[in-house]
Design a protein around this motif. Structure first.
Motif, PDB file in Angstrom:
ATOM      1  N   MET A   1       0.767  -1.188  -0.019  1.00  0.00           N
ATOM      2  CA  MET A   1       0.097  -0.130   0.026  1.00  0.00           C
ATOM      3  C   MET A   1       0.724   1.185  -0.087  1.00  0.00           C
ATOM      4  SD  MET A   1      -3.277   0.955   2.591  1.00  0.00           S
ATOM      5  CE  MET A   1      -2.539   0.100   3.952  1.00  0.00           C
ATOM      6  N   ASP A   2       0.647   2.277  -1.032  1.00  0.00           N
ATOM      7  CA  ASP A   2       1.359   3.266  -1.138  1.00  0.00           C
ATOM      8  C   ASP A   2       1.045   4.193   0.124  1.00  0.00           C
ATOM      9  OD1 ASP A   2       2.204   2.388  -3.455  1.00  0.00           O
ATOM     10  OD2 ASP A   2       1.749   4.028  -4.444  1.00  0.00           O
ATOM     11  N   LYS A   3       2.259   5.099   0.569  1.00  0.00           N
ATOM     12  CA  LYS A   3       1.922   6.142   1.707  1.00  0.00           C
ATOM     13  C   LYS A   3       2.624   7.427   1.328  1.00  0.00           C
ATOM     14  CE  LYS A   3       5.239   4.174   4.648  1.00  0.00           C
ATOM     15  NZ  LYS A   3       5.552   3.715   5.826  1.00  0.00           N
TER      16      LYS A   3
ATOM     17  N   TYR B   1      -5.405   7.940   7.519  1.00  0.00           N
ATOM     18  CA  TYR B   1      -5.884   7.292   6.593  1.00  0.00           C
ATOM     19  C   TYR B   1      -6.888   8.317   5.753  1.00  0.00           C
ATOM     20  CZ  TYR B   1      -4.345   3.113   8.074  1.00  0.00           C
ATOM     21  OH  TYR B   1      -3.413   2.031   8.220  1.00  0.00           O
TER      22      TYR B   1
ATOM     23  N   GLN C   1       2.216   9.711   8.486  1.00  0.00           N
ATOM     24  CA  GLN C   1       2.246   8.847   7.291  1.00  0.00           C
ATOM     25  C   GLN C   1       0.764   8.687   6.995  1.00  0.00           C
ATOM     26  OE1 GLN C   1       3.651   4.986   8.780  1.00  0.00           O
ATOM     27  NE2 GLN C   1       5.784   6.022   9.383  1.00  0.00           N
TER      28      GLN C   1
ATOM     29  N   TYR D   1      -2.299   7.259   4.506  1.00  0.00           N
ATOM     30  CA  TYR D   1      -2.393   6.052   3.676  1.00  0.00           C
ATOM     31  C   TYR D   1      -3.939   6.386   2.952  1.00  0.00           C
ATOM     32  CZ  TYR D   1       0.989   3.535   6.777  1.00  0.00           C
ATOM     33  OH  TYR D   1       2.099   3.228   7.327  1.00  0.00           O
ATOM     34  N   ASN D   2      -3.897   5.422   1.859  1.00  0.00           N
ATOM     35  CA  ASN D   2      -5.361   5.240   1.126  1.00  0.00           C
ATOM     36  C   ASN D   2      -5.309   6.499   0.008  1.00  0.00           C
ATOM     37  OD1 ASN D   2      -6.748   3.339   2.282  1.00  0.00           O
ATOM     38  ND2 ASN D   2      -8.432   4.689   3.376  1.00  0.00           N
TER      39      ASN D   2
ATOM     40  N   ASP E   1       1.786  -4.517  -1.534  1.00  0.00           N
ATOM     41  CA  ASP E   1       0.442  -4.851  -0.537  1.00  0.00           C
ATOM     42  C   ASP E   1       0.803  -6.006   0.265  1.00  0.00           C
ATOM     43  OD1 ASP E   1      -0.909  -2.676  -1.308  1.00  0.00           O
ATOM     44  OD2 ASP E   1      -1.754  -4.036  -3.030  1.00  0.00           O
TER      45      ASP E   1
END
Ligand code: EPU
Length: 421
Positions: free
Chosen positions: A1-3, A367, A389, A391-392, A421
């Motif tokens: 998952m990119d962040k 997120y 950080q 996410y999403n 992932d």
């Protein structure tokens, strides 16, 4: 998952250039299906919603040539399919425009029930009302919306709620109909004017876009053979205006239309910021802690819901207690839980949130709960002490072109980390 990893706090300083408007682009692309010819579109934002839309148009028979990331030619002479791929159309909200344009062009359309950001209930009864007013039969079942008509005949449509999407769909379905259509209680957002300007450039006869009564005199054909440049993104510009305020920075925002930002400008001045209108750019600076404020989101020209979370970040660090009333969407305060993880003191109940201003935020893992929440959390990460950080990122990539490069060019310490992932 990119962040995204953001290290703050940084005062944002410098220049940023605004891209074409997402919400105009995702209506202009399907509008091109009404053209029995070729058109060129410039200043398209390079975002995933635009790329997905182009793929859908190709599946319907349009030919697309890319001249650059922001410039395409669409040849819509041979539209041979009216069933839009359900898996693609159900992913994002603006796929509902295919109903108006395919119905207008071919008399039949089938589209997956639109997805998009989870902002609470998102009914489409006013879209259906518009199609039915012009004679179409509409069926919603098995996860899709199907519409059919032998001949579209212009009519009067009164919108029970002010809806951007339903207003644009009513325009799309009327452009090639026989006779005149009138839309009363129409939405007035800049992207509605942009879609009407695009269609008029291609040969349509639409009057009054930008007011609450729009008249469309049906024409036999849209000729194409024209070039159109998408209007600058009002919401992206507003996002950087609020990023300047939150960070006590100084940003020159280029390629925007200051008039579209009047109510954001007024609020920024009210909370103690400085805004300079420079014609096709706007300079925003702030050198103190923001004052508290009360905000109510409204259709244009009121305060836009799409800049509510970004303003929420500003008010989370304001001097005093602020209140935001969200009058458009039921669930647009999901970002407040994420901001509270960063030290904010926000309580929300239904469509109202109370922001007890704190002196500063602290970095945390958070997120993006939707597109604008994601932008707001970038602004928050940039002013917070330490590392955030985020996410999403798929939500953010749907609607902001090169967002981390743009923040980085203003001094933000922000990196995208690609993780398997
Ligand atoms: N509504 C109805 N019936 C309808 C249509 C809308 O009751 O048939 C209600 C909605 O539930 C909402 C209000 O009317 O309470 C306004 O909804 P609207 O139709 O104007 O929203 P939309 O067209 O679905 C567009 C933008 C949104 C933006 C809203 C409001 C696009 C693709 N989306 O949505 O953008 O929040 O207008 O300005 O143009 C975003 O960019 O992050 C985003 C969510």
């Amino acid at each position: 998952m990119d962040k995204l990893v953001i290290n703050g706090p940084t005062k944002l300083k410098g220049e940023v250039t605004i891209s074409g408007a997402k919400n105009a682009a995702v209506a202009i692309l399907p509008a091109a299906l009404l053209i029995d010819g070729v058109c060129k579109i410039e200043n398209l934002p390079n975002i995933s919603d635009v790329r997905t839309y182009c793929e859908i148009l190709e599946k319907l028979g349009a030919k697309i040539k890319w001249f650059s990331d922001n410039e395409i030619e669409i040849d819509a002479r041979n539209i041979d399919c009216t069933q839009a791929p359900l898996d693609m159309t159900s992913k994002f909200r603006a796929s509902y425009y295919l109903l108006g344009s395919l119905l207008g062009r071919c008399g039949t359309a089938e589209v997956g029930i639109p997805g998009g950001c989870n902002l609470g209930a998102r009914p489409i009864d006013q879209h259906i009302k518009a199609f039915e007013s012009l004679g179409a039969k509409v069926d919603v079942s098995q996860g899709k919306i199907s519409a059919k008509v032998k001949k579209l005949i212009g009519n009067s449509i009164y919108m029970d709620v002010v809806s951007v999407g339903a207003t644009i769909n009513a325009i799309l379905v009327s452009v090639l109909a026989e006779g005149t259509t009138t839309i009363d209680n129409a939405a007035k957002e800049p992207h509605i004017v942009d879609v009407a300007n695009f269609l008029n450039t291609m040969g349509a006869d639409i009057r009054g876009a930008g007011t609450d009564v729009i008249k469309i005199n049906g024409v036999k054909k849209l000729h194409g053979d024209c070039t159109y440049s998408v209007v600058p993104d009002q919401i992206e510009a507003g996002t950087f205006m609020l990023a300047a305020v939150a960070s006590k920075g100084d940003i020159l925002i280029k390629n925007c239309i200051p008039e579209h930002l009047d109510c954001i400008t007024a609020k920024i001045i009210e909370i103690g910021g400085n805004v300079e209108d420079l014609g096709d750019s706007i300079r925003v600076s702030m050198n103190k802690r923001p004052n508290k404020a009360t905000i109510k989101t409204l259709p244009y020209p009121g305060y836009p819901t799409d800049l509510q979370p970004q303003m929420g970040v500003v008010l989370s660090i304001a001097d005093g207690t602020s209140i935001i009333n969200e009058s458009i969407w039921d669930s647009r305060f999901q970002y407040t839980c994420e901001l509270n993880k960063m030290g904010a003191k926000i309580t929300d109940q239904g469509k109202t949130a109370v922001f007890e201003g704190v002196k500063n935020l602290t970095g945390a893992p958070v997120y993006a709960t939707d597109l604008r929440a994601g932008a707001a959390l970038i602004i928050a990460g940039n002013i917070a002490d330490g590392e955030t950080q985020l996410y999403n990122l798929q939500h953010i990539d749907r609607g902001y072109e090169n967002i981390e490069e743009k923040f980085r060019s203003l001094g933000a310490k922000i990196q995208r980390i690609c993780e398997p992932d």
